[in-house]
Design a protein around this motif. Sequence first.
Motif, PDB file in Angstrom:
ATOM      1  N   UNK A  99       2.988   6.774  -3.721  1.00 47.96           N
ATOM      2  CA  UNK A  99       2.731   8.014  -2.955  1.00 47.96           C
ATOM      3  C   UNK A  99       2.962   8.096  -1.596  1.00 47.96           C
ATOM      4  N   UNK A 100       2.868   6.919  -0.805  1.00 47.48           N
ATOM      5  CA  UNK A 100       3.404   6.782   0.637  1.00 47.48           C
ATOM      6  C   UNK A 100       4.679   6.750   0.623  1.00 47.48           C
ATOM      7  N   UNK A 101       5.604   6.385  -0.216  1.00 52.86           N
ATOM      8  CA  UNK A 101       6.937   6.275  -0.335  1.00 52.86           C
ATOM      9  C   UNK A 101       7.662   7.728  -0.486  1.00 52.86           C
ATOM     10  N   UNK A 102       6.865   8.572  -1.071  1.00 56.53           N
ATOM     11  CA  UNK A 102       7.005  10.108  -1.246  1.00 56.53           C
ATOM     12  C   UNK A 102       6.867  10.702  -0.036  1.00 56.53           C
ATOM     13  N   UNK A 103       5.786  10.473   0.405  1.00 59.63           N
ATOM     14  CA  UNK A 103       5.534  11.090   1.735  1.00 59.63           C
ATOM     15  C   UNK A 103       6.338  10.554   3.018  1.00 59.63           C
ATOM     16  N   UNK A 104       6.722   9.210   2.871  1.00 55.08           N
ATOM     17  CA  UNK A 104       7.317   8.833   4.140  1.00 55.08           C
ATOM     18  C   UNK A 104       8.965   9.336   4.148  1.00 55.08           C
ATOM     19  N   UNK A 105       9.332   9.264   2.787  1.00 52.55           N
ATOM     20  CA  UNK A 105      10.561   9.717   2.496  1.00 52.55           C
ATOM     21  C   UNK A 105      10.769  11.169   2.860  1.00 52.55           C
ATOM     22  N   UNK A 106       9.917  12.109   2.804  1.00 52.05           N
ATOM     23  CA  UNK A 106       9.791  13.354   3.257  1.00 52.05           C
ATOM     24  C   UNK A 106       9.886  13.374   4.720  1.00 52.05           C
ATOM     25  N   UNK A 107       9.041  12.863   5.095  1.00 51.62           N
ATOM     26  CA  UNK A 107       9.016  12.774   6.742  1.00 51.62           C
ATOM     27  C   UNK A 107      10.342  12.318   7.262  1.00 51.62           C
ATOM     28  N   UNK A 108      11.043  11.262   6.793  1.00 52.63           N
ATOM     29  CA  UNK A 108      12.215  10.737   7.182  1.00 52.63           C
ATOM     30  C   UNK A 108      13.302  11.900   6.804  1.00 52.63           C
ATOM     31  N   UNK A 109      13.324  12.626   5.709  1.00 52.05           N
ATOM     32  CA  UNK A 109      14.199  13.678   5.456  1.00 52.05           C
ATOM     33  C   UNK A 109      14.227  14.780   6.535  1.00 52.05           C
ATOM     34  N   UNK A 110      12.924  15.173   6.924  1.00 52.42           N
ATOM     35  CA  UNK A 110      12.748  16.165   8.005  1.00 52.42           C
ATOM     36  C   UNK A 110      13.082  15.548   9.351  1.00 52.42           C
TER      37      UNK A 110
END
Length: 146
Positions: A99-110
């Motif tokens: 779950x943290x990976x999904x969130x941090x990948x989304x933040x990194x994408x932005x």
Amino acid sequence: MAHSAPAPGPVPAGSAGQGDVNPWAAGGIMFAGVLLLVDGVLGVIKGISGIASDDVYAHVRNYTFKFDVTSWGWIHLVLGIVLGVVGWGILKGADWARATGVVIAAINLIINFIWLPYQPVWALVSVAIDGFVIWALCTGESKAFI
């Protein structure tokens, strides 16, 4: 009148049973962990480059999300460390890491989308990697790989 269960047999092509896992997604989680780990290392390198020298990245004028290169360096450095830790956690099969990976990948994408004018090719590659990571972590099965 009693209903009988369907006879076991081959699943027709193009249909998936309830227990079937997409092989792209199953292998994708391990790949997502490796990508997050590598993206974290690259983020640390991007960060150190931006902190060490203001001449490494393009200077952008009249941009809504303009930060100085040192600020971008710190953002990428901190984000890179977090990405690396989460990538390692995914490879270890930690429950918190997915779950943290999904969130941090989304933040990194932005962040990489906002960073686009400074390094367009590198930012687009990171956006594509983060998109794949989000997909893989949302569709595959969790397990430890190392």
